[in-house]
Motif scaffolding. Structure first.
Motif, PDB file in Angstrom:
ATOM      1  N   LYS A  15      15.182   6.636   3.663  1.00  0.00           N
ATOM      2  CA  LYS A  15      15.692   7.966   3.297  1.00  0.00           C
ATOM      3  C   LYS A  15      14.921   9.048   4.065  1.00  0.00           C
ATOM      4  O   LYS A  15      13.979   9.661   3.537  1.00  0.00           O
ATOM      5  N   PRO A  16      15.284   9.318   5.302  1.00  0.00           N
ATOM      6  CA  PRO A  16      14.549  10.302   6.107  1.00  0.00           C
ATOM      7  C   PRO A  16      14.487  11.690   5.474  1.00  0.00           C
ATOM      8  O   PRO A  16      13.582  12.470   5.778  1.00  0.00           O
ATOM      9  N   SER A  17      15.438  12.002   4.599  1.00  0.00           N
ATOM     10  CA  SER A  17      15.481  13.338   3.995  1.00  0.00           C
ATOM     11  C   SER A  17      14.403  13.542   2.926  1.00  0.00           C
ATOM     12  O   SER A  17      14.093  14.679   2.564  1.00  0.00           O
ATOM     13  N   ILE A  18      13.832  12.449   2.407  1.00  0.00           N
ATOM     14  CA  ILE A  18      12.820  12.560   1.364  1.00  0.00           C
ATOM     15  C   ILE A  18      11.477  12.955   1.974  1.00  0.00           C
ATOM     16  O   ILE A  18      11.011  12.344   2.936  1.00  0.00           O
ATOM     17  N   ASN A  19      10.851  13.972   1.424  1.00  0.00           N
ATOM     18  CA  ASN A  19       9.511  14.386   1.852  1.00  0.00           C
ATOM     19  C   ASN A  19       8.468  13.649   1.030  1.00  0.00           C
ATOM     20  O   ASN A  19       8.560  13.602  -0.199  1.00  0.00           O
ATOM     21  N   THR A  20       7.480  13.073   1.690  1.00  0.00           N
ATOM     22  CA  THR A  20       6.429  12.356   0.980  1.00  0.00           C
ATOM     23  C   THR A  20       5.108  13.099   1.087  1.00  0.00           C
ATOM     24  O   THR A  20       4.750  13.611   2.142  1.00  0.00           O
ATOM     25  N   SER A  30       0.827  -1.206   0.000  1.00  0.00           N
ATOM     26  CA  SER A  30       0.000   0.000   0.000  1.00  0.00           C
ATOM     27  C   SER A  30       0.862   1.257   0.000  1.00  0.00           C
ATOM     28  O   SER A  30       2.055   1.227   0.344  1.00  0.00           O
ATOM     29  N   GLY A  31       0.236   2.364  -0.382  1.00  0.00           N
ATOM     30  CA  GLY A  31       0.940   3.634  -0.390  1.00  0.00           C
ATOM     31  C   GLY A  31       1.416   4.042   0.996  1.00  0.00           C
ATOM     32  O   GLY A  31       2.482   4.636   1.146  1.00  0.00           O
ATOM     33  N   LEU A  32       0.630   3.711   2.025  1.00  0.00           N
ATOM     34  CA  LEU A  32       1.028   4.044   3.388  1.00  0.00           C
ATOM     35  C   LEU A  32       2.278   3.268   3.800  1.00  0.00           C
ATOM     36  O   LEU A  32       3.154   3.800   4.492  1.00  0.00           O
ATOM     37  N   GLU A  33       2.382   2.023   3.345  1.00  0.00           N
ATOM     38  CA  GLU A  33       3.593   1.239   3.630  1.00  0.00           C
ATOM     39  C   GLU A  33       4.807   1.805   2.890  1.00  0.00           C
ATOM     40  O   GLU A  33       5.925   1.792   3.403  1.00  0.00           O
ATOM     41  N   VAL A  34       4.555   2.305   1.666  1.00  0.00           N
ATOM     42  CA  VAL A  34       5.632   2.930   0.892  1.00  0.00           C
ATOM     43  C   VAL A  34       6.156   4.165   1.624  1.00  0.00           C
ATOM     44  O   VAL A  34       7.366   4.372   1.744  1.00  0.00           O
ATOM     45  N   VAL A  35       5.234   4.988   2.126  1.00  0.00           N
ATOM     46  CA  VAL A  35       5.622   6.196   2.871  1.00  0.00           C
ATOM     47  C   VAL A  35       6.469   5.829   4.086  1.00  0.00           C
ATOM     48  O   VAL A  35       7.532   6.415   4.329  1.00  0.00           O
ATOM     49  N   LYS A  36       6.001   4.864   4.846  1.00  0.00           N
ATOM     50  CA  LYS A  36       6.703   4.451   6.068  1.00  0.00           C
ATOM     51  C   LYS A  36       8.097   3.918   5.758  1.00  0.00           C
ATOM     52  O   LYS A  36       9.072   4.252   6.436  1.00  0.00           O
ATOM     53  N   GLU A  37       8.209   3.093   4.708  1.00  0.00           N
ATOM     54  CA  GLU A  37       9.495   2.491   4.372  1.00  0.00           C
ATOM     55  C   GLU A  37      10.465   3.532   3.799  1.00  0.00           C
ATOM     56  O   GLU A  37      11.656   3.512   4.104  1.00  0.00           O
ATOM     57  N   LEU A  38       9.949   4.437   2.966  1.00  0.00           N
ATOM     58  CA  LEU A  38      10.804   5.499   2.426  1.00  0.00           C
ATOM     59  C   LEU A  38      11.351   6.371   3.552  1.00  0.00           C
ATOM     60  O   LEU A  38      12.514   6.785   3.509  1.00  0.00           O
ATOM     61  N   LYS A  39      10.516   6.654   4.526  1.00  0.00           N
ATOM     62  CA  LYS A  39      10.963   7.483   5.654  1.00  0.00           C
ATOM     63  C   LYS A  39      12.056   6.766   6.433  1.00  0.00           C
ATOM     64  O   LYS A  39      12.980   7.407   6.954  1.00  0.00           O
ATOM     65  N   ARG A  40      11.969   5.441   6.502  1.00  0.00           N
ATOM     66  CA  ARG A  40      12.986   4.679   7.217  1.00  0.00           C
ATOM     67  C   ARG A  40      14.303   4.643   6.425  1.00  0.00           C
ATOM     68  O   ARG A  40      15.386   4.819   6.980  1.00  0.00           O
TER      69      ARG A  40
END
Length: 212
Positions: free
Chosen positions: A74-79, A62-72
């Motif tokens: 690459k914390p610098s990326i804004n979603t 899901s998109g929410l899982e993508v957001v969570k994993e990207l934040k883990r």
């Protein structure tokens, strides 16, 4: 300097429209588009865009899982979550996952550009339709007997009220007859005083401590 953007969207029609909009913006550069969460998580870390626009309703991951994993990863990326859903559950799940903004798909094209610019500048963005949910939720949590102003100036209190109302930097600037740059400077100062890192956190603390 361009703000680099990646899109994660499984609907071809929506993806094409978003691509055209972003490619036509002078200050933005589309550097990648993906139709699955798996592909996005595989490719986006190496592309390292400034902002990633993510649809919630993706197949498989899901998109929410993508957001969570990207934040883990690459914390610098804004979603920036992009969805047709305006319900409270998805909103708060997205914010807890680390999303910097929540944009509804029925928003005007210009609103997407504003949302991208605001999250890239370190601010949060929420479509006005969903901003009220955050205010209502945290208002119910406020202990009436607790009040502290954290030495916010009257101008800063005006700014945080505007953020709670879901106003963009531009609309806040118009309301207060100041520049968007000045608004962003005030917001950064408010974050420092309240010891928070996002608009929703700032609104939450302002309500809980009696500032709002």
């Amino acid at each position: 300097m361009f703000v680099t953007i990646a899109i994660v969207e499984d609907d071809e029609h929506t993806l094409n429209n978003m691509s055209k909009l972003l490619n036509g913006a002078e200050t933005l550069e589309l550097v990648g588009s993906f139709i699955t969460g798996e592909e996005a998580l595989d490719k986006i870390p190496s592309i390292n865009p400034d902002v990633v626009i993510v649809d919630i309703g993706l197949p498989f991951i899901s998109g929410l899982e993508v957001v969570k994993e990207l934040k883990r990863i690459k914390p610098s990326i804004n979603t920036l979550v992009h969805t047709v859903c305006e319900d409270r559950k998805n909103l708060f799940t997205a914010l807890k996952a680390g999303a910097s903004g929540y944009l509804l798909k029925d928003s005007r094209p210009g609103e997407m550009i504003q949302a991208i610019e605001e999250v890239h500048n370190g601010c949060s963005f929420m479509s006005p339709k969903v901003a009220k949910y955050v205010t209502e939720y945290f208002y119910k949590m406020r202990p009436d007997e607790y009040s502290e102003d954290f030495s916010l100036t009257e101008r800063e209190k005006e700014i945080i009220r505007g953020v709670a109302d879901g106003l963009t930097d531009k609309k806040l600037a118009d309301r207060l007859f100041i520049s968007p740059h000045t608004v962003r400077s005030h917001i950064r100062k408010i974050y420092e005083k309240l010891h928070v890192h996002s608009g929703p956190e700032a609104v939450s603390k302002a309500i809980r401590t009696g500032i709002l």
